[in-house]
Design a protein around this motif. Structure first.
Motif, PDB file in Angstrom:
ATOM      1  N   GLN A 115       0.915  -1.144  -0.009  1.00 53.50           N
ATOM      2  CA  GLN A 115      -0.038  -0.056  -0.093  1.00 53.50           C
ATOM      3  C   GLN A 115       0.928   1.216   0.085  1.00 53.50           C
ATOM      4  O   GLN A 115       0.565   2.397  -0.606  1.00 53.50           O
ATOM      5  CB  GLN A 115      -0.887   0.018   1.301  1.00 53.50           C
ATOM      6  N   PHE A 116       1.864   1.086   0.636  1.00 51.30           N
ATOM      7  CA  PHE A 116       2.755   2.455   0.801  1.00 51.30           C
ATOM      8  C   PHE A 116       3.352   2.589  -0.461  1.00 51.30           C
ATOM      9  O   PHE A 116       3.202   3.786  -0.947  1.00 51.30           O
ATOM     10  CB  PHE A 116       3.817   2.136   1.967  1.00 51.30           C
ATOM     11  N   ILE A 117       4.071   1.463  -0.779  1.00 49.17           N
ATOM     12  CA  ILE A 117       4.480   1.639  -2.450  1.00 49.17           C
ATOM     13  C   ILE A 117       3.782   2.525  -3.540  1.00 49.17           C
ATOM     14  O   ILE A 117       4.169   3.162  -4.214  1.00 49.17           O
ATOM     15  CB  ILE A 117       5.201   0.311  -2.751  1.00 49.17           C
ATOM     16  N   GLY A 118       2.489   1.843  -3.392  1.00 49.05           N
ATOM     17  CA  GLY A 118       1.333   2.344  -4.346  1.00 49.05           C
ATOM     18  C   GLY A 118       1.131   3.911  -4.294  1.00 49.05           C
ATOM     19  O   GLY A 118       0.699   4.511  -5.083  1.00 49.05           O
ATOM     20  N   GLY A 119       1.219   4.327  -3.102  1.00 53.28           N
ATOM     21  CA  GLY A 119       0.889   5.712  -2.685  1.00 53.28           C
ATOM     22  C   GLY A 119       1.837   6.741  -2.386  1.00 53.28           C
ATOM     23  O   GLY A 119       1.483   7.980  -2.447  1.00 53.28           O
ATOM     24  N   ILE A 120       3.152   6.140  -2.278  1.00 54.66           N
ATOM     25  CA  ILE A 120       3.933   7.283  -2.033  1.00 54.66           C
ATOM     26  C   ILE A 120       4.590   8.342  -3.021  1.00 54.66           C
ATOM     27  O   ILE A 120       4.664   9.361  -2.770  1.00 54.66           O
ATOM     28  CB  ILE A 120       5.606   6.642  -1.601  1.00 54.66           C
ATOM     29  N   ALA A 121       4.468   7.916  -4.241  1.00 52.97           N
ATOM     30  CA  ALA A 121       4.738   8.905  -5.544  1.00 52.97           C
ATOM     31  C   ALA A 121       3.958  10.360  -5.305  1.00 52.97           C
ATOM     32  O   ALA A 121       4.286  11.358  -5.361  1.00 52.97           O
ATOM     33  CB  ALA A 121       4.670   8.307  -6.631  1.00 52.97           C
ATOM     34  N   ALA A 122       2.583   9.892  -4.963  1.00 57.08           N
ATOM     35  CA  ALA A 122       1.558  11.095  -4.912  1.00 57.08           C
ATOM     36  C   ALA A 122       2.011  11.980  -3.713  1.00 57.08           C
ATOM     37  O   ALA A 122       1.482  13.271  -3.963  1.00 57.08           O
ATOM     38  CB  ALA A 122       0.327  10.474  -4.865  1.00 57.08           C
ATOM     39  N   GLN A 123       2.563  11.397  -3.040  1.00 60.25           N
ATOM     40  CA  GLN A 123       2.903  12.258  -1.478  1.00 60.25           C
ATOM     41  C   GLN A 123       4.155  12.926  -1.786  1.00 60.25           C
ATOM     42  O   GLN A 123       4.323  13.925  -0.954  1.00 60.25           O
ATOM     43  CB  GLN A 123       3.176  11.336  -0.393  1.00 60.25           C
ATOM     44  N   VAL A 124       5.191  12.564  -2.515  1.00 59.04           N
ATOM     45  CA  VAL A 124       6.397  13.366  -2.572  1.00 59.04           C
ATOM     46  C   VAL A 124       6.973  13.887  -4.128  1.00 59.04           C
ATOM     47  O   VAL A 124       7.888  14.941  -4.040  1.00 59.04           O
ATOM     48  CB  VAL A 124       7.626  12.396  -2.106  1.00 59.04           C
ATOM     49  N   VAL A 125       6.450  13.256  -5.011  1.00 58.94           N
ATOM     50  CA  VAL A 125       7.008  13.830  -6.485  1.00 58.94           C
ATOM     51  C   VAL A 125       6.595  15.193  -6.685  1.00 58.94           C
ATOM     52  O   VAL A 125       5.398  15.451  -6.510  1.00 58.94           O
ATOM     53  CB  VAL A 125       6.556  12.820  -7.512  1.00 58.94           C
ATOM     54  N   GLY A 126       7.281  15.958  -7.139  1.00 63.08           N
ATOM     55  CA  GLY A 126       6.817  17.305  -7.255  1.00 63.08           C
ATOM     56  C   GLY A 126       7.122  18.293  -5.883  1.00 63.08           C
ATOM     57  O   GLY A 126       6.892  19.522  -5.997  1.00 63.08           O
ATOM     58  N   LYS A 127       7.489  17.763  -4.854  1.00 66.66           N
ATOM     59  CA  LYS A 127       7.821  18.553  -3.827  1.00 66.66           C
ATOM     60  C   LYS A 127       9.016  18.651  -3.388  1.00 66.66           C
ATOM     61  O   LYS A 127      10.108  17.934  -3.964  1.00 66.66           O
ATOM     62  CB  LYS A 127       6.968  17.968  -2.477  1.00 66.66           C
ATOM     63  N   LYS A 128       9.462  19.880  -2.734  1.00 70.04           N
ATOM     64  CA  LYS A 128      10.814  20.097  -2.368  1.00 70.04           C
ATOM     65  C   LYS A 128      11.506  19.044  -1.347  1.00 70.04           C
ATOM     66  O   LYS A 128      10.559  18.727  -0.350  1.00 70.04           O
ATOM     67  CB  LYS A 128      11.081  21.427  -1.742  1.00 70.04           C
TER      68      LYS A 128
END
Length: 160
Positions: A115-128
């Motif tokens: 679950q974590f691996i499936g959702g982490i990109a939305a939390q960090v990509v594009g952020k400083k």
């Protein structure tokens, strides 16, 4: 009308007292002006360094070197200590790509890491990089601890 000597003497005392009172006010006024002027230079001197340091920080450019960084993080579950590997690609201090892999030891951990691996990109990509700190991703809170640990290592390496 003729005033008695005690009245004339009292009037003289009132006159002297009034003069002393006014002289005292002048001395206090002068003192107050000095007090008002003294803090002003201290305040402006205190403000100058912060303005200078802010400008210096803004002019310094990127904090982190561009590149892909990999680090391991671990975290305690009720059953065991689990590990994950985090790979972040950083460009101009911003995360452009994230990959997380794990080798879960417990069956429940496999579910949460997935679950974590499936959702982490939305939390960090594009952020400083400095703005990232995850606490729960797609229902997984323990995996976040391992991710944040790896993230701290990546920040240190990327500053190098």
């Amino acid at each position: 009308m003729k005033l008695s000597p005690s009245v004339r003497h009292g009037s003289a005392l009132v006159g002297i007292a009034g003069t002393l009172l006014l002289a005292g006010c002048a001395a206090e006024s002068s003192s107050a002006e000095t007090t008002t002027e003294t803090p002003a230079p201290q305040t402006s001197a205190d403000a100058a360094p912060s303005a200078t340091s802010t400008a210096s920080a803004a002019d310094s450019g990127s904090t982190y070197k561009d590149g892909t960084y990999t680090a391991d993080g671990s975290y305690q579950t009720p059953e065991t200590v689990e590990k994950i590997t985090v790979a972040l690609t950083v460009s101009q201090d911003t995360v452009t790509k994230v990959e997380v892999t794990g080798d879960p030891q417990a069956s429940e951990t496999k579910h949460y890491q997935s679950q974590f691996i499936g959702g982490i990109a939305a939390q960090v990509v594009g952020k400083k990089l400095d703005d990232i700190s995850v606490s729960r991703v797609s229902g997984s809170s323990l995996t976040s601890k391992g991710f944040n640990q790896a993230l701290a290592t990546i920040r240190t390496e990327a500053k190098g």
